[in-house]
Design a protein around this motif. Structure first.
Motif, short mmCIF file in Angstrom:
data_model
loop_
_atom_site.label_atom_id
_atom_site.label_comp_id
_atom_site.label_asym_id
_atom_site.label_seq_id
_atom_site.Cartn_x
_atom_site.Cartn_y
_atom_site.Cartn_z
N PRO A 27 -2.74 -50.74 41.39
CA PRO A 27 -3.83 -50.22 42.21
C PRO A 27 -3.40 -49.79 43.61
O PRO A 27 -4.16 -49.14 44.32
N PHE A 46 2.33 -47.30 45.70
CA PHE A 46 2.05 -47.61 44.31
C PHE A 46 3.31 -48.12 43.62
O PHE A 46 4.37 -47.50 43.72
N TYR A 58 9.23 -48.79 39.41
CA TYR A 58 9.19 -47.64 40.32
C TYR A 58 8.31 -47.96 41.53
O TYR A 58 7.37 -48.76 41.44
N PHE A 99 7.57 -39.82 44.89
CA PHE A 99 8.49 -40.79 44.31
C PHE A 99 9.39 -41.37 45.40
O PHE A 99 9.90 -40.64 46.26
N LYS A 108 0.53 -35.48 48.73
CA LYS A 108 0.80 -35.76 47.32
C LYS A 108 1.41 -37.15 47.14
O LYS A 108 2.00 -37.72 48.06
N VAL A 109 1.29 -37.66 45.94
CA VAL A 109 2.01 -38.88 45.57
C VAL A 109 3.49 -38.52 45.48
O VAL A 109 3.87 -37.55 44.81
N PHE A 118 0.70 -47.52 36.46
CA PHE A 118 0.62 -47.73 37.90
C PHE A 118 -0.29 -48.90 38.25
O PHE A 118 -1.29 -49.16 37.59
N GLN A 132 1.80 -42.51 48.84
CA GLN A 132 0.92 -41.37 49.10
C GLN A 132 0.42 -41.49 50.53
O GLN A 132 -0.42 -42.35 50.83
N TYR A 141 6.19 -45.53 44.41
CA TYR A 141 5.73 -44.24 44.91
C TYR A 141 4.90 -44.50 46.15
O TYR A 141 4.41 -45.60 46.37
#
Lengths: 113, 119
Positions: free
Chosen positions: B112, B91, B33, B45, B42-43, B110, B37, B35
């Motif tokens: 870093p 991420f 995945y 997808f 917000k984080v 996840f 931010q 993601y």
């Protein structure tokens, strides 16, 4: 729209006291629920999850969370806070049948000595 | 304990340039995945990837984005022509082999993050 709400930007608690970080969600069906923690310069670290079954789930580092279906809430709790628990906490939800985690905005927990 | 790693930790690029963000997922994981931010938000997808195919993507993941698993260990996100609004923390995450339709579900682990700054 599907969303996750963390109503508190910051929670302050004294070391040794219980803590609660709140999360409510608006997601259809019976979603999976998660808590993640982020320390400075680190990734999101998994804490615990609710899939099904007992409404109280236990996770890492003494954290637990209580699922309440009628209130669509999944609050994170710990009976006795440590200074080292100070970090950013994220609630996340995933609909069944989807790969996507939907995150809340995060709550900064500050535990003072 | 196995973990997801990402390189570089910080990438600075000029608007319009291509960037590739790299990730090494946990070795026995099969779902991957991305993601992102944006600062103060917000984080979100972006995309999920399984069996060399995109399994789900968000509306953010337009034609400027692509993902690839070029070998048995790396997972990459390419942004073809970066825009100022692509500046964010990206991420990577991975999970084990049980997908969303099964009775169990494995949490996503996840990395870093890579901080992308577009000038």
């Amino acid at each position: 729209a599907q969303s996750v709400a963390q109503p508190e930007d910051q929670v302050n608690v004294a070391e040794g006291n219980p803590l609660t970080v709140k999360c409510t969600y608006s997601v259809s069906g019976n979603p999976y629920l998660f808590w993640y923690v982020q320390y400075p310069n680190r990734g999101l670290q998994f804490l615990l999850k609710y899939i099904t079954g007992d409404n109280l789930v236990k996770g890492s580092y003494g954290f637990e969370a209580e699922f309440n279906k009628s209130q669509t809430s999944f609050h994170l709790k710990k009976p006795s806070a440590l200074v080292s628990d100070s970090a950013l906490y994220f609630c996340a939800v995933r609909r069944r049948g989807s790969y996507k985690l939907i995150f809340g905005s995060g709550t900064r927990l500050l535990v003072r000595p | 304990e196995p973990e997801v790693t990402q390189t570089p930790s910080h990438q600075v690029t000029q608007m319009g340039q291509e960037v590739i963000l790299r990730c090494v997922p946990i070795s026995n994981h099969l779902y991957f995945y991305w993601y992102r931010q944006i600062l103060g938000q917000k984080v979100e997808f972006l995309v999920s990837f399984y069996n060399n195919e995109i399994s789900e993507k968000s509306e953010i993941f337009d034609d400027q984005f692509s993902v690839e698993r070029p070998d048995g260990s790396n997972f990459t996100l390419k942004i073809r022509s970066t825009k100022l609004e692509d500046s964010a923390m990206y991420f990577c995450a991975s999970s084990e082999n049980r997908g969303p339709g099964t009775s169990g579900y494995n949490e996503q682990f996840f990395g870093p993050g890579t901080r992308l700054t577009v000038l």
